[in-house]
Design an enzyme around this catalytic site. Structure first.
Site, PDB file in Angstrom:
ATOM      1  N   CYS A  17       0.837  -1.205   0.000  1.00 13.70           N
ATOM      2  CA  CYS A  17       0.000   0.000   0.000  1.00 13.70           C
ATOM      3  C   CYS A  17       0.872   1.256   0.000  1.00 13.70           C
ATOM      4  O   CYS A  17       2.100   1.177   0.006  1.00 13.70           O
ATOM      5  CB  CYS A  17      -0.905   0.011   1.226  1.00 13.70           C
ATOM      6  N   ASP A 427      11.831  26.999 -33.036  1.00  8.38           N
ATOM      7  CA  ASP A 427      13.003  27.270 -33.863  1.00  8.38           C
ATOM      8  C   ASP A 427      12.639  26.873 -35.288  1.00  8.38           C
ATOM      9  O   ASP A 427      11.915  25.889 -35.493  1.00  8.38           O
ATOM     10  CB  ASP A 427      14.183  26.434 -33.353  1.00  8.38           C
TER      11      ASP A 427
END
Length: 739
Positions: A17, A427
């Site tokens: 858990c 770019d």
């Protein structure tokens, strides 16, 4: 000798858990020499950074063992061992679930139908013993280990709740007179104790099965790695395990086979399908000297390659490692959840005690049975598993899905941040365009200046710029094979290059160099330059001193998908900006064709960074997309940095996200996936928190005074199991959503 920081990942065994994950993480973080540690419950993996002179994997494992868990520290076949252990655990869990229900079902019949049969309580006691002491034994063993360390987890809640119900029932079985003499009914709750164990085990089984599906993307990537390689030694072919391959080994690859290593062809030729790495569907021609990548598939011809990268150093192995690390990383929201789950169990224990006190205060000893059962229900229903699984399962599926679509996400922070992006800076070269520029025209100032071609070739051969490669390729086609011996070379950042030949200075680059050298441009050259630029060509100038010798027009085709990608980003409400080192005319022509309004021409690397900064100053969340090298300053400055993948030149270490294909449409898909994943995390956390906020008060008996409703511990355990499974199943639904 400086300290070396080692980064490793180790599969963790015996975790159940979120509390377990917190315990392992806390144990490791408290060790001297650890610089960072995090545990992913969804993958059962510990990611750790440590100082090599202070710690060893063996020492880390010893600390984890002392905390009640285990690590797989052997690096060979680690994934296979983890899968083997998980499969073994799954089969063991499956048997325990089946046998638990074999005993629980007759007990339920006894408690509900034959409760007044002679010796019914004694028979239920006998039936409950195997469930508690054999099939549910691990809960008590693990809870005791945690208690010795002063810690708690889900096992603590299950062990306490079931032992309270069981011991109370045993007391009432053998000493019923204690209650009857006080006018109270001696109830037994064997069925509650055992059904809780059966339901929790069943929930874990379903959870383990569902969790196995969340790592599908990694399994597919690992499936691309061949298990053996055929090597050539002393003119004989030998099959060896992939782990035994070494650099410089000669590897034989036949038609239809997967390539086992990164390497260069030394013999033969073929076409190779690289779609699993690059996403490009067209097979790539390979001949002597060509580079090939592990995991790609040879098509028709046979060839021999010399290994340059083997094992964990291959591009495929790096991609797998990157996806695994990303899946193991934590989103900012997960760190909040970790803090909550760390104190969750102690808070629940406090609430259970408070429940007993309130019941006894209000109703006295007559309500002792209600008090104990309500406390048991509180302990059972408040399991923090759903809370612990909410974020990591969603991230695992999201990052895995991204990898499937050739989007490599470096960490969870990037995945969470991308949804906020409202400005993208692109770019031009290699991002919006093909990145394979070709010379379309060279205009010389006079015929005798063409004799300088060999100087131009020598100069451009020393440059690494993509435009330089185009010029070299064009001049080579003119059979200029022996370049002039230049005496010096200097790279001028963002402008071009400068060389010295026979005592004279030659230069080549952008129009900024024309200004720097005050070179005069003739009317014809000005006219032709404007014509070239208006068609979107980049212009390179070549000169000697103050003389302009030639202008070179270079075309870099806009990618077929770039226009559509820009439209899609606009549709998503994202501003699109373009940066380029090209002149204003060239930039304007390309921007107009792509439908981009905001752009900057003549941009030097630091100007690109400044452009990103200016957008951030306006309150924008900025994503920068570039090649990860020339644009490194701007990429580092952006809120999200994204590199365009170019085969082995992929800038994985520079950017948060890498788009493996040349298709810019992946950018909008990445943003969509980010939004889907974060929405899913919020859904999971909402339901996990709501479940506990509503469930705990009902379990404590808040509705009892209103309508007489008291939550049975058996129903509480079923609800708890369902909550964990539902969170995992909800995460898996992300895989079916369209991008």
């Amino acid at each position: 000798m400086g300290t070396k920081i080692i980064k490793k990942s180790f599969p963790v065994l015996n975790m159940h858990c979120a509390g377990c994950a917190n315990n392992v993480e806390r144990t490791v973080k408290n060790m001297p020499g650890i610089t960072d540690a995090s545990v992913n419950l969804a993958t059962n993996t510990l990611y750790v950074s440590y100082e090599d002179h202070l710690l060893t994997p063996g020492a880390i494992r010893a600390a984890v063992l002392a905390a009640g868990y285990d690590l797989i520290i052997e690096e060979d076949h680690q994934a296979e061992r983890q899968e083997e252990e998980q499969q073994k655990n799954y089969q063991s869990l499956k048997k325990r679930v089946i046998w638990a229900w074999v005993f629980v079902v007759p007990m339920l019949l006894l408690s509900m139908v034959f409760m007044h049969a002679p010796y019914a309580n004694e028979m239920m006691l006998l039936l409950s013993l195997p469930v508690i002491f054999i099939f549910g034994r691990s809960f008590y063993v693990n809870a005791w280990k945690q208690a010795k360390l002063g810690r708690s987890n889900m096992d603590t809640l299950v062990a306490l709740s079931t032992s309270i119900a069981f011991l109370f029932s045993v007391f009432n079985t053998f000493f019923p007179g204690f209650w009857t003499s006080r006018g109270l009914e001696p109830h037994v709750y064997y069925e509650a104790a055992t059904v809780i164990i059966a339901f929790v085990l069943t929930g874990k089984l379903m959870e383990e099965r569902a969790k196995g599906n969340t790592s599908g993307a990694i399994k597919k990537l690992m499936g691309l790695q061949p298990k053996t390689a055929r090597i050539l030694r002393d003119k004989h072919e030998t099959d060896i395990p992939i782990e035994e391959l070494q650099i410089k080994d000669l590897v034989v690859v036949r038609p239809g086979e997967q390539i086992p290593v990164d390497g260069n062809l030394v013999e033969g030729s073929s076409y190779v399908d690289e779609s699993m790495i690059s996403g490009e569907p067209v097979p790539v021609e390979k001949k002597t000297g060509s580079c090939v990548l592990a995991g790609t598939i040879n098509q028709k011809g046979s060839f021999v390659i010399e290994a340059t990268k083997v094992g964990s150093e291959t591009l495929l192995a790096r991609i797998i490692r990157m996806v695994q690390e990303a899946q193991g990383s934590k989103a900012p929201v997960q760190r909040i959840v970790d803090k909550v789950t760390a104190i969750f169990v102690p808070v629940v224990l406090g609430l259970a005690v408070l429940t007993v006190i309130l019941w006894l205060t209000i109703g006295g000893t007559a309500y002792i049975s209600h008090a104990l059962m309500s406390a048991v229900s509180v302990l059972v229903i408040a399991c923090p598993c759903a809370l612990g699984l909410a974020t990591p399962t969603a991230l695992m599926v999201g990052i895995g899905k991204a990898a499937h679509h050739h989007i490599l996400v470096k960490d969870a922070v990037a995945l969470e941040q991308m949804r906020k992006v409202n400005a993208v800076v692109l770019d031009k070269t290699g991002t919006l365009t093909e990145g394979h520029p070709t010379v379309t025209s060279i205009l010389w100032s006079s015929t005798q200046e063409e004799s300088c071609k060999d100087v131009l070739l020598a100069a451009e051969l020393k440059s690494e710029h993509p435009l330089a490669e185009a010029i070299v390729s064009a001049l080579r086609e003119e059979y200029i094979t022996i370049p002039a011996p230049v005496e010096s070379f200097r790279s001028l950042t963002g402008k071009g290059i400068e060389v010295t030949y026979q005592g004279q200075v030659y230069w080549a680059g952008s129009h900024k160099l024309v200004k720097d050298y005050q070179a005069e441009i003739t009317e014809l050259m000005t006219e032709m330059r404007d014509e070239y630029a208006s068609k979107g060509n980049s212009i390179t100038y070549f000169g000697r001193g103050t003389e302009l010798l030639s202008i070179i027009a270079i075309a870099d085709q806009v990618k077929p998908t770039s226009i559509q990608a820009v439209k899609e980003l606009h549709r998503q409400g994202v501003e699109v900006h373009m940066l380029t080192g090209d002149s204003e005319k060239t930039a304007s022509a390309v921007a107009e064709r792509l439908g981009i309004i905001q752009y900057k021409a003549d941009a030097l690397p630091d100007e690109k960074e400044k452009y990103v900064q200016d957008l951030q100053a306006q309150g924008k969340i900025v994503a920068m997309v570039g090649d990860g090298i020339n644009d490194s300053q701007a990429l580092a400055r952006a809120d999200v940095s994204i590199a365009m993948g170019k085969g082995t030149d992929i800038a994985m270490d520079v950017a948060m996200v890498t788009l493996m294909t040349s298709d810019l449409m992946l950018l909008s898909k990445a943003f969509t996936l980010s939004r889907q994943t974060v929405r899913l995390i919020k859904q999971n956390l909402f339901w996990a928190f709501i479940y506990n906020l509503i469930g705990i008060p009902i379990a404590a008996g808040i509705l009892y005074p209103i309508n007489g409703l008291l939550l049975n511990p058996m129903l509480a355990s079923a609800a708890m199991a369902f909550s964990s499974v539902s969170v995992v199943l909800n995460s898996l639904s992300l895989g079916r959503k369209k991008l």
